[in-house]
Design a protein around this motif. Structure first.
Motif, mmCIF file in Angstrom:
data_model
loop_
_atom_site.group_PDB
_atom_site.id
_atom_site.type_symbol
_atom_site.label_atom_id
_atom_site.label_comp_id
_atom_site.label_asym_id
_atom_site.label_seq_id
_atom_site.Cartn_x
_atom_site.Cartn_y
_atom_site.Cartn_z
ATOM 1 N N GLU A 158 49.067 25.645 40.877
ATOM 2 C CA GLU A 158 49.122 27.067 41.211
ATOM 3 C C GLU A 158 50.452 27.673 40.768
ATOM 4 O O GLU A 158 50.499 28.768 40.210
ATOM 5 C CB GLU A 158 48.921 27.249 42.715
ATOM 6 C CG GLU A 158 47.460 27.095 43.139
ATOM 7 C CD GLU A 158 47.308 27.101 44.652
ATOM 8 O OE1 GLU A 158 46.286 27.631 45.137
ATOM 9 O OE2 GLU A 158 48.213 26.583 45.351
ATOM 10 N N MET A 161 50.469 28.307 37.130
ATOM 11 C CA MET A 161 49.727 29.500 36.713
ATOM 12 C C MET A 161 50.464 30.781 37.069
ATOM 13 O O MET A 161 50.397 31.768 36.343
ATOM 14 C CB MET A 161 48.334 29.468 37.338
ATOM 15 C CG MET A 161 47.447 28.392 36.734
ATOM 16 S SD MET A 161 45.736 28.498 37.267
ATOM 17 C CE MET A 161 45.895 28.080 38.991
ATOM 18 N N VAL A 162 51.163 30.775 38.170
ATOM 19 C CA VAL A 162 51.975 31.950 38.511
ATOM 20 C C VAL A 162 53.030 32.176 37.423
ATOM 21 O O VAL A 162 53.241 33.294 36.957
ATOM 22 C CB VAL A 162 52.641 31.782 39.893
ATOM 23 C CG1 VAL A 162 53.620 32.919 40.146
ATOM 24 C CG2 VAL A 162 51.586 31.740 40.975
ATOM 25 N N SER A 165 51.489 33.666 34.507
ATOM 26 C CA SER A 165 51.191 35.088 34.686
ATOM 27 C C SER A 165 52.438 35.930 34.417
ATOM 28 O O SER A 165 52.367 36.996 33.800
ATOM 29 C CB SER A 165 50.684 35.347 36.116
ATOM 30 O OG SER A 165 49.336 34.890 36.238
ATOM 31 N N HIS B 200 42.728 32.415 39.541
ATOM 32 C CA HIS B 200 44.137 32.780 39.694
ATOM 33 C C HIS B 200 44.428 34.163 39.133
ATOM 34 O O HIS B 200 45.060 34.997 39.802
ATOM 35 C CB HIS B 200 45.033 31.763 38.997
ATOM 36 C CG HIS B 200 46.423 32.275 38.790
ATOM 37 N ND1 HIS B 200 47.355 32.359 39.796
ATOM 38 C CD2 HIS B 200 47.037 32.802 37.685
ATOM 39 C CE1 HIS B 200 48.474 32.884 39.336
ATOM 40 N NE2 HIS B 200 48.315 33.160 38.055
ATOM 41 N N ARG B 203 42.929 36.870 41.265
ATOM 42 C CA ARG B 203 43.629 37.044 42.544
ATOM 43 C C ARG B 203 45.009 37.648 42.332
ATOM 44 O O ARG B 203 45.431 38.551 43.057
ATOM 45 C CB ARG B 203 43.765 35.676 43.214
ATOM 46 C CG ARG B 203 44.172 35.819 44.667
ATOM 47 C CD ARG B 203 43.799 34.603 45.496
ATOM 48 N NE ARG B 203 44.343 34.759 46.830
ATOM 49 C CZ ARG B 203 45.238 33.900 47.359
ATOM 50 N NH1 ARG B 203 45.619 32.847 46.679
ATOM 51 N NH2 ARG B 203 45.688 34.113 48.575
ATOM 52 N N PHE B 204 45.721 37.152 41.324
ATOM 53 C CA PHE B 204 47.066 37.667 41.038
ATOM 54 C C PHE B 204 46.986 39.157 40.761
ATOM 55 O O PHE B 204 47.769 39.958 41.283
ATOM 56 C CB PHE B 204 47.637 36.918 39.832
ATOM 57 C CG PHE B 204 49.100 37.157 39.585
ATOM 58 C CD1 PHE B 204 50.059 36.270 40.078
ATOM 59 C CD2 PHE B 204 49.533 38.253 38.859
ATOM 60 C CE1 PHE B 204 51.409 36.481 39.834
ATOM 61 C CE2 PHE B 204 50.889 38.470 38.622
ATOM 62 C CZ PHE B 204 51.820 37.581 39.105
ATOM 63 N N ILE B 215 49.573 36.238 46.697
ATOM 64 C CA ILE B 215 49.442 34.830 46.334
ATOM 65 C C ILE B 215 50.042 33.915 47.398
ATOM 66 O O ILE B 215 49.476 32.870 47.720
ATOM 67 C CB ILE B 215 50.145 34.579 44.973
ATOM 68 C CG1 ILE B 215 49.394 35.308 43.875
ATOM 69 C CG2 ILE B 215 50.224 33.094 44.675
ATOM 70 C CD1 ILE B 215 48.094 34.686 43.490
ATOM 71 N N LYS B 219 45.489 30.857 51.623
ATOM 72 C CA LYS B 219 44.348 31.007 50.727
ATOM 73 C C LYS B 219 43.131 31.651 51.383
ATOM 74 O O LYS B 219 42.892 32.838 51.214
ATOM 75 C CB LYS B 219 43.974 29.646 50.136
ATOM 76 C CG LYS B 219 44.535 29.393 48.741
ATOM 77 C CD LYS B 219 44.028 30.389 47.742
ATOM 78 C CE LYS B 219 44.335 30.003 46.307
ATOM 79 N NZ LYS B 219 44.202 28.592 45.989
#
Lengths: 224, 224, 224, 224
Positions: A158, A161-162, A165, B200, B203-204, B215, B219
């Motif tokens: 996670e 992936m942040v 982003s 992801h 959601r982001f 985030i 969850k």
DNA sequence: AATGAATGAGCCTTCATTCAT
DNA sequence: GATGAATGAAGGCTCATTCAT
């Protein structure tokens, strides 16, 4: 690498032949790629002899590596510059990181240098190792560290992936600028100043992480 | 007696020489770039004559354009695909859009069509126009429409940047995959499945827009 | 090696390009050596394009090998030609061998072909193996066989040196002709016809082996 | 202050740059030929500057000539050396001549001087004149004189051919050593010592001329 | 319609040579 | 006197393209 005179970084006109060669090579490689660029054109652009590239670098490929290395040197190390507030709160660190990253992507010191770096990153080959280990990797790890502080509970994937982003938003403005201009018009895209983009990416990201009000909300107003 | 004419580009099934040529060209151009790919190699890979490319397309460059056009045809239109919830709430539309986009970008190995398109987008030139107007532009406008529905109060530049943030996240996984693998290891990056990345990014983005919990939050927590 | 049309051997003017190329290459390599000869000059001399050598042979070196091979083909196999009287007395065989060898060295079908062979023999390299195994070796073994018949009691090293003495006499007229002409004058050397040289070498050799009266004695006269 | 001038060619002992250059040139030219040897390699081997050859000799070709001249100087005059039996019987003179000639040709490894001379003799050009007039010619005339004493009745052409037979035997061991080794094996050829070859050539020649028992006869037989 | 033999422009590289020091 | 940085000519080779068939 083996010279003792790294005086003025960018060598547009009057520097010695070697530096002019590197500058011309950056331009040419950025524009036409490795195979597309010819040493003849590079030497001509540098006002040097056809044999100069072989004399100074031994090889077209060696010149390429040198050009990429010079490009990332010119852009500066990512790990040292951006985070002035060493012990500052992580939100501030992230803000600083994004600010630095966006401003580099937006109007870099040498446009062609960045372009060349991007080209090499998209199709890693000859010079990928240097660029990655000396330029990209530190930045990536710095960002990961900041994000880990901000999001201590996140799993590794996670967090990865942040980070993607964040980087994706920053890199977009360099990697896809030509296409963006084609779609929305050069004027529209050029109207986005560094400040605007920086503010946007910072706010978008912090909002996604719950550290700022979401984008739709009134700018810096009340909580709603 | 044999075939009527090499008229209609896309071949239905059994792939005659012309179509095999385009397919081989996609592979070669995606892998080595325009100058790096040789017509001899392309013809050999297509099992065709050395003169075939000139015979069918007149030019190496024309074959290149044809390959890129075929690639974007093969990749499909972006505005038509993610229509499932035609009149659905904008959040659902955005979710569908991102899902579609991410899954297209994510193909782990190398669907040469996408690879080739990305190459052309990074350095727009010969065939950029077709790709942009027929493939990218519709997608961009579709996204802009969705976002406008979601964020009616935003100014045009702000909306533009929001769209860039979404696209940046999606494109990252294709444009920077090689470098990401170099930095974090191929295994780490490959571990990110299409589903994970889609979830992801959705959601982001929604979190940034205030339509989902941030985030950092738990969850599967409460609706708020 | 890979062609099916070995029609007329020597191709001076009207043969197809490939043969003209080989002929021109023989000339050039014989005259200037491998490095000294340029493919440009060879192609020009053959009335062919600059790319012809790479097209037909792939390489300058491959053309060189081909030229040497053609040269020894043109000169003919040494093991098949010279010994007409298969079961003849060994003296006759030796006489025939020397006659054949001398006449080849003296006025070969293609002067440049011989010259090229000699050059390669003096500094064996790329094409030595072919020449040696296909052309020289058979001749050497044929001679050794003849001499063994003549001199059954000799040790191997002695037989080897006798063979060298025979070959040395024959080869001299080709390998050192230019220098000989410089020393004694072209007229003097040219006055030595094939017949004269053949007779001399045969007589000198047979005399040394005790099968003919020595050189000083009255020509075909009594035993003295 | 340092040295007077690079005048007298041959250096006595400590070898300054010029002499080292000539030595290196001999090695290089003997090994790779005129075009194959590079001035850079020669200068490097001599521990001198890249421009040294042009500075000292003006030209690559001039250095070549100098190298060949030095080689023939180093090899010594052929007419002066084999004088031991100044007024001895001609048979002894011939024996001494052959002994000297064979031993010079025989050096198994590579006395670069001789190797270089042979190369130049095989393809007379730039420096042929000096070698011939100063080195070869005297030897040839010396041999002719000896043979004339031995064979007063022979015609000029016959005498010439006898001389060629002697020289051909001697030169064979240098000019065709590489090929001989390829055919019969290096061990077989190397087993032939200078003494063996000298004895053989002397005996072969004297036998041919009627001054020794023929080769086939019992080796240490009676004086006859 | 389709081929493959042949071409010429141009590329990277090497090398002997020169010129300012 | 002697150097080494720099040069231009030329070399081998590749490649997109064409032309008879």
């Amino acid at each position: 690498m083996a010279r003792a005179k790294p005086e003025s970084a960018a060598a547009p006109a009057d520097a010695d032949a070697r530096d002019r060669l590197v500058a011309a090579a950056q331009e040419a490689f950025a524009e036409h790629g490795f195979k597309g660029a010819t040493v003849r054109a590079i030497c001509a652009a540098a006002g040097a002899n056809v044999a100069a590239v072989n004399y100074y670098f031994g090889d077209k490929e060696a010149l390429y590596v040198e050009a990429v290395k010079a490009a990332h040197l010119c852009a500066g190390r990512m790990d040292t510059v951006p985070v002035p507030p060493a012990g500052a709160p992580p939100v501030e660190k992230l803000r600083a990181f994004i600010r630095e990253m966006v401003s580099r992507m937006h109007a870099p010191a040498s446009p062609t240098a960045m372009k060349l770096m991007m080209r090499e990153m998209a199709h890693p080959g000859r010079a990928a190792h240097v660029v990655v280990t000396e330029f990209i990797q530190p930045a990536a790890f710095a960002l990961r560290g900041i994000l880990r502080e901000l999001l201590p509970a996140l799993s590794e994937p996670e967090l990865l992936m942040v980070g993607f982003s964040v980087m994706g938003q920053c890199l977009f403005y360099r990697q896809n600028r030509p296409v963006s201009e084609l779609i929305f018009g050069k004027a529209e895209v050029d109207a986005l100043t560094v400040e605007m983009v920086t503010d946007h990416v910072v706010r978008f990201t912090l909002a996604a992480l719950g550290h700022a009000p979401p984008i739709g909300a009134k700018k810096p107003g009340g909580k709603r």
